[in-house]
Design an enzyme around this catalytic site. Structure first.
Site, short mmCIF file in Angstrom:
data_model
loop_
_atom_site.label_atom_id
_atom_site.label_comp_id
_atom_site.label_asym_id
_atom_site.label_seq_id
_atom_site.Cartn_x
_atom_site.Cartn_y
_atom_site.Cartn_z
N THR A 29 0.84 -1.19 0.00
CA THR A 29 0.00 0.00 0.00
C THR A 29 0.88 1.25 0.00
OG1 THR A 29 -1.95 1.03 1.04
CG2 THR A 29 -0.29 0.10 2.53
N ASN A 30 0.30 2.40 0.31
CA ASN A 30 1.07 3.65 0.35
C ASN A 30 0.55 4.51 1.50
OD1 ASN A 30 -1.18 5.37 -0.66
ND2 ASN A 30 -0.93 4.09 -2.47
N ARG A 31 1.05 5.72 1.63
CA ARG A 31 0.78 6.54 2.81
C ARG A 31 -0.54 7.30 2.78
NH1 ARG A 31 5.98 8.06 5.44
NH2 ARG A 31 4.86 9.92 6.13
#
Ligand code: C5P
Length: 223
Positions: A29-31
């Site tokens: 995933t990412n932030r």
């Protein structure tokens, strides 16, 4: 008093990250937290729009009066957006879609092995690009999270993805980008007009983007 200048408009907003599963317990995933997309959905609703929010995994509450559809991966997000796109007047694509997903999903938890492990990834579709070929009247707004040379990169994305507007931000700047309540964005128009905005709350930044959207929705269809 909030103007009801989006009354009768149907607006589709995407928000949040995507989760790309590797095995039953792990994912990429990412932030992104969804804050910018949720602010857009909330403000569009306050201005009278019928809003559908397609959200990747996020801990935020659904804004009042907004229809929210939760999704997990980029492929799921694409499917839901494809279904809703034909009936919409504008798409605000604020989601931070994962560019890649694991090439295969391991049905069982992957066991610890040697010192090194290689994970093969495969490219996710570009959702905006896939929707742009279905565009009839829809106004399409993209978001560009950049860490360098913001204007050039955002401008290229606007062209490649056939967008009407792109909202660019420097995700490395202080108090801007992921997981904070403020954002410093630059709105770039098809015409080449560049509008840098000051550091604003995400709600205020969303309102400024919606001002531009109203103008595009009210303009004659010459795109
Ligand atoms: O290319 P980049 O990811 O920086 O472009 C950002 C814009 O494109 C955002 O609006 C994002 O939601 C959208 N996007 C997409 N599908 C992808 C990747 C990004 O629609 N696979």
């Amino acid at each position: 008093l909030t103007p009801k200048d989006l009354q009768g408009r149907r607006i589709l907003v995407s928000a949040g990250p995507t989760h790309e599963d590797l095995d039953p317990v792990r994912f990429l995933t990412n932030r992104s937290t969804g804050k910018m997309g949720y602010a857009l959905a909330q403000m569009a609703r306050r201005r009278g729009a019928d809003v559908c929010l397609v959200s990747g995994p996020s801990s935020l509450a659904a804004p009042l009066g907004v229809e929210r559809l939760m999704v997990r991966s980029a492929l799921e997000m694409q499917q839901v957006l494809l279904e809703r796109f034909p009936e919409t007047d504008a798409l605000l694509m604020a989601a931070a879609v994962s560019d890649y997903r694991p090439a295969s999903f391991a049905g069982q938890k992957i066991k610890r092995g040697g010192d090194e492990m290689i994970v093969r990834l495969t490219h996710n579709p570009d959702i905006l690009q896939s929707l742009s070929s279905l565009k009839t009247r829809q106004v399409m707004v993209g978001f560009a999270a950049e860490t360098e040379d913001i204007y050039t990169h955002a401008r290229q994305k606007l062209e490649r993805k056939h967008l009407d507007l792109i909202v660019a931000n420097d995700v490395k700047a202080l108090n801007s980008g992921f997981a904070v309540d403020t954002n410093q964005v630059t709105i770039i128009h098809r015409s080449g007009q560049v509008e840098p905005l000051p550091l604003l709350s995400k709600a205020a930044a969303a309102d400024r983007v919606l001002d531009r959207l109203v103008a595009l929705l009210d303009a004659p269809l010459v795109r």
